[in-house]
Design a protein around this motif. Structure first.
Motif, mmCIF file in Angstrom:
data_model
loop_
_atom_site.group_PDB
_atom_site.id
_atom_site.type_symbol
_atom_site.label_atom_id
_atom_site.label_comp_id
_atom_site.label_asym_id
_atom_site.label_seq_id
_atom_site.Cartn_x
_atom_site.Cartn_y
_atom_site.Cartn_z
ATOM 1 N N GLU A 277 0.839 -1.203 0.000
ATOM 2 C CA GLU A 277 0.000 0.000 0.000
ATOM 3 C C GLU A 277 0.874 1.253 0.000
ATOM 4 O O GLU A 277 1.884 1.321 0.699
ATOM 5 C CB GLU A 277 -0.932 0.001 1.211
ATOM 6 N N LYS A 278 0.499 2.207 -0.796
ATOM 7 C CA LYS A 278 1.263 3.444 -0.906
ATOM 8 C C LYS A 278 1.099 4.281 0.355
ATOM 9 O O LYS A 278 -0.015 4.486 0.849
ATOM 10 C CB LYS A 278 0.797 4.229 -2.133
ATOM 11 N N VAL A 279 2.201 4.792 0.903
ATOM 12 C CA VAL A 279 2.167 5.674 2.070
ATOM 13 C C VAL A 279 2.249 7.126 1.609
ATOM 14 O O VAL A 279 1.442 7.969 1.961
ATOM 15 C CB VAL A 279 3.313 5.352 3.049
ATOM 16 N N ASP A 280 3.264 7.418 0.797
ATOM 17 C CA ASP A 280 3.411 8.743 0.194
ATOM 18 C C ASP A 280 4.197 8.567 -1.096
ATOM 19 O O ASP A 280 4.357 7.451 -1.581
ATOM 20 C CB ASP A 280 4.104 9.720 1.157
ATOM 21 N N GLU A 281 4.705 9.641 -1.670
ATOM 22 C CA GLU A 281 5.403 9.562 -2.947
ATOM 23 C C GLU A 281 6.729 8.809 -2.848
ATOM 24 O O GLU A 281 7.262 8.354 -3.863
ATOM 25 C CB GLU A 281 5.679 10.981 -3.484
ATOM 26 N N ASN A 282 7.241 8.654 -1.632
ATOM 27 C CA ASN A 282 8.568 8.058 -1.465
ATOM 28 C C ASN A 282 8.578 6.708 -0.762
ATOM 29 O O ASN A 282 9.626 6.070 -0.674
ATOM 30 C CB ASN A 282 9.472 9.014 -0.673
ATOM 31 N N SER A 283 7.430 6.279 -0.266
ATOM 32 C CA SER A 283 7.447 5.033 0.516
ATOM 33 C C SER A 283 6.148 4.251 0.384
ATOM 34 O O SER A 283 5.123 4.775 -0.057
ATOM 35 C CB SER A 283 7.722 5.346 1.986
ATOM 36 N N PHE A 284 6.212 2.992 0.791
ATOM 37 C CA PHE A 284 5.043 2.112 0.785
ATOM 38 C C PHE A 284 5.074 1.245 2.041
ATOM 39 O O PHE A 284 6.110 1.126 2.712
ATOM 40 C CB PHE A 284 5.029 1.225 -0.470
ATOM 41 N N ALA A 285 3.951 0.641 2.362
ATOM 42 C CA ALA A 285 3.858 -0.197 3.561
ATOM 43 C C ALA A 285 3.433 -1.609 3.179
ATOM 44 O O ALA A 285 2.757 -1.826 2.163
ATOM 45 C CB ALA A 285 2.872 0.399 4.550
ATOM 46 N N VAL A 286 3.863 -2.562 4.005
ATOM 47 C CA VAL A 286 3.558 -3.972 3.781
ATOM 48 C C VAL A 286 3.048 -4.568 5.086
ATOM 49 O O VAL A 286 3.614 -4.308 6.160
ATOM 50 C CB VAL A 286 4.814 -4.729 3.314
ATOM 51 N N ARG A 287 2.017 -5.378 5.001
ATOM 52 C CA ARG A 287 1.536 -6.144 6.149
ATOM 53 C C ARG A 287 1.800 -7.621 5.862
ATOM 54 O O ARG A 287 1.390 -8.123 4.820
ATOM 55 C CB ARG A 287 0.037 -5.924 6.369
ATOM 56 N N THR A 288 2.458 -8.288 6.777
ATOM 57 C CA THR A 288 2.783 -9.697 6.570
ATOM 58 C C THR A 288 3.019 -10.376 7.909
ATOM 59 O O THR A 288 3.147 -9.713 8.941
ATOM 60 C CB THR A 288 4.029 -9.851 5.668
ATOM 61 N N HIS A 289 3.042 -11.696 7.897
ATOM 62 C CA HIS A 289 3.336 -12.466 9.101
ATOM 63 C C HIS A 289 4.794 -12.912 9.055
ATOM 64 O O HIS A 289 5.249 -13.447 8.039
ATOM 65 C CB HIS A 289 2.423 -13.693 9.203
ATOM 66 N N VAL A 290 5.522 -12.686 10.138
ATOM 67 C CA VAL A 290 6.909 -13.127 10.221
ATOM 68 C C VAL A 290 7.163 -13.733 11.584
ATOM 69 O O VAL A 290 6.467 -13.435 12.564
ATOM 70 C CB VAL A 290 7.917 -11.963 9.996
ATOM 71 N N ALA A 291 8.174 -14.596 11.645
ATOM 72 C CA ALA A 291 8.647 -15.119 12.925
ATOM 73 C C ALA A 291 9.659 -14.110 13.450
ATOM 74 O O ALA A 291 10.753 -13.975 12.901
ATOM 75 C CB ALA A 291 9.287 -16.489 12.738
ATOM 76 N N VAL A 292 9.277 -13.382 14.474
ATOM 77 C CA VAL A 292 10.135 -12.311 14.981
ATOM 78 C C VAL A 292 11.290 -12.912 15.766
ATOM 79 O O VAL A 292 11.116 -13.516 16.822
ATOM 80 C CB VAL A 292 9.335 -11.338 15.874
ATOM 81 N N SER A 293 12.491 -12.741 15.221
ATOM 82 C CA SER A 293 13.714 -13.275 15.819
ATOM 83 C C SER A 293 14.812 -12.242 15.651
ATOM 84 O O SER A 293 14.633 -11.216 14.993
ATOM 85 C CB SER A 293 14.115 -14.580 15.123
ATOM 86 N N SER A 294 15.969 -12.514 16.235
ATOM 87 C CA SER A 294 17.105 -11.603 16.074
ATOM 88 C C SER A 294 17.511 -11.500 14.612
ATOM 89 O O SER A 294 17.991 -10.455 14.157
ATOM 90 C CB SER A 294 18.289 -12.090 16.925
#
Length: 330
Positions: A277-294
């Motif tokens: 999804e577009k955030v602004d002219e310079n960036s975008f966002a992603v939603r996803t599932h991840v295994a949060v680790s180091s």
């Protein structure tokens, strides 16, 4: 003309001559076939060779002819084309997973799939930065045993080692064997991993195959995936998107903001189906599932201020603490 004692082998040696000595750029005449057969102690008449060539053609060998001053014969098409063989050689040579010794053995076998002339073109050198070949020659037997265990739904036992500062093998678990239920093998970042369940852990566990030794098939049936993760099967591709470098962690739905320059990085990591999804002219966002680790946090860190963790707050907090720990070490 008297027939030699091994005349029954004539058509087999003729096929060998065609496959080894001919291609589109290297042909052979009828007289040259007769001369080559004599090297194997076989005498042949021209008519019998015509019959053998027709038999080989019916068998499936694509023998073509080209008219010059004579009639030249050659194998026109093979199971693998030369560019395909070059690709296989490049993969074998550059793979960290395959030892130097096994690389040479496999390349020799790949070379046998074409003529000796084209095989010279396969003797390539592929250089990959910081590539260290595995040192475990037993890994091929290990992979085979693991495949058998998975297909037969059996548990396995093995010893697991790592290297100490003296570069000596040091077994984990006080040298005691691990007993696990194996489900799949995954090749991630040039290493083979076994995805399994170890009773001391509630979730799935990963083991580097090249660090496994003394693997044994057990009679006990493995636990079903439904018992472990509530699913009947494991989608390896989807699972690999969530687990970074085979380091597990709590699976969390995260939202990340990326600089537009990293769109290809995101697609490479999470696949083309990831929601952008577009955030602004310079960036975008992603939603996803991840295994949060180091490892996941380190992956984010490598992109500096071009990536920002937006949510959940628990992951944001953990990342900040991780950054602070790094700062405090300097």
């Amino acid at each position: 003309m008297a027939k030699s004692s091994n005349q029954k082998l004539k058509i087999l040696y003729l096929m060998k001559i065609f496959l080894e000595a001919t291609d589109e750029d290297n042909t052979i005449t009828l007289n040259e076939m007769i001369t080559e057969l004599e090297r194997y102690g076989i005498t042949a008449e021209r008519k019998s060779i015509y019959d053998d060539i027709e038999a080989l053609h019916q068998y499936g060998i694509d023998i073509a002819t080209r008219k010059t001053k004579t009639t030249d014969y050659f194998v026109a098409n093979r199971l693998f084309e030369l560019p395909e063989l070059k690709l296989l050689v490049d993969i074998v040579q550059s793979s960290k997973f395959i030892t130097h010794k096994k690389s040479n053995e496999l390349i020799k076998k790949i070379e046998s799939l074409t003529s000796v002339h084209q095989a010279r073109k396969l003797q390539r050198q592929v250089y990959v930065a910081n590539r260290v070949k595995t040192m475990n020659e037993l890994i091929y037997c290990n992979v085979d045993t693991l495949h058998i265990a998975i297909s037969e739904n059996r548990q396995i036992s093995f010893k697991y080692f790592e290297y100490n500062l003296d570069k000596k093998k040091q077994f984990r678990n006080s040298g005691q064997a691990y007993v696990v239920s194996p489900y799949a093998l995954s090749w991630v970042d040039e290493n083979y991993y076994l995805i399994s369940h170890y009773p001391k852990n509630s979730d799935l566990t990963h083991f580097r195959v090249d660090r496994m030794g003394e693997i044994k098939l057990l009679e006990e049936p493995r636990r079903t995936l439904a018992e472990i993760i509530g699913e009947k099967s494991l989608d390896i591709a989807e699972y690999s998107k969530k687990v970074f470098n085979m380091f597990g962690g709590e699976e969390v739905a995260v939202k990340l903001q990326f600089d537009n320059s990293l769109v290809n990085v995101v697609i490479d990591r999470f696949g083309k189906d990831v929601s952008i999804e577009k955030v602004d002219e310079n960036s975008f966002a992603v939603r996803t599932h991840v295994a949060v680790s180091s490892t996941f946090l380190a992956w984010v860190f490598q992109f500096g201020n071009k990536v920002k963790i937006l949510s959940p707050e628990s992951v944001v907090k953990r990342y900040k603490e991780n950054l602070q720990e790094i700062m405090n070490s300097y």
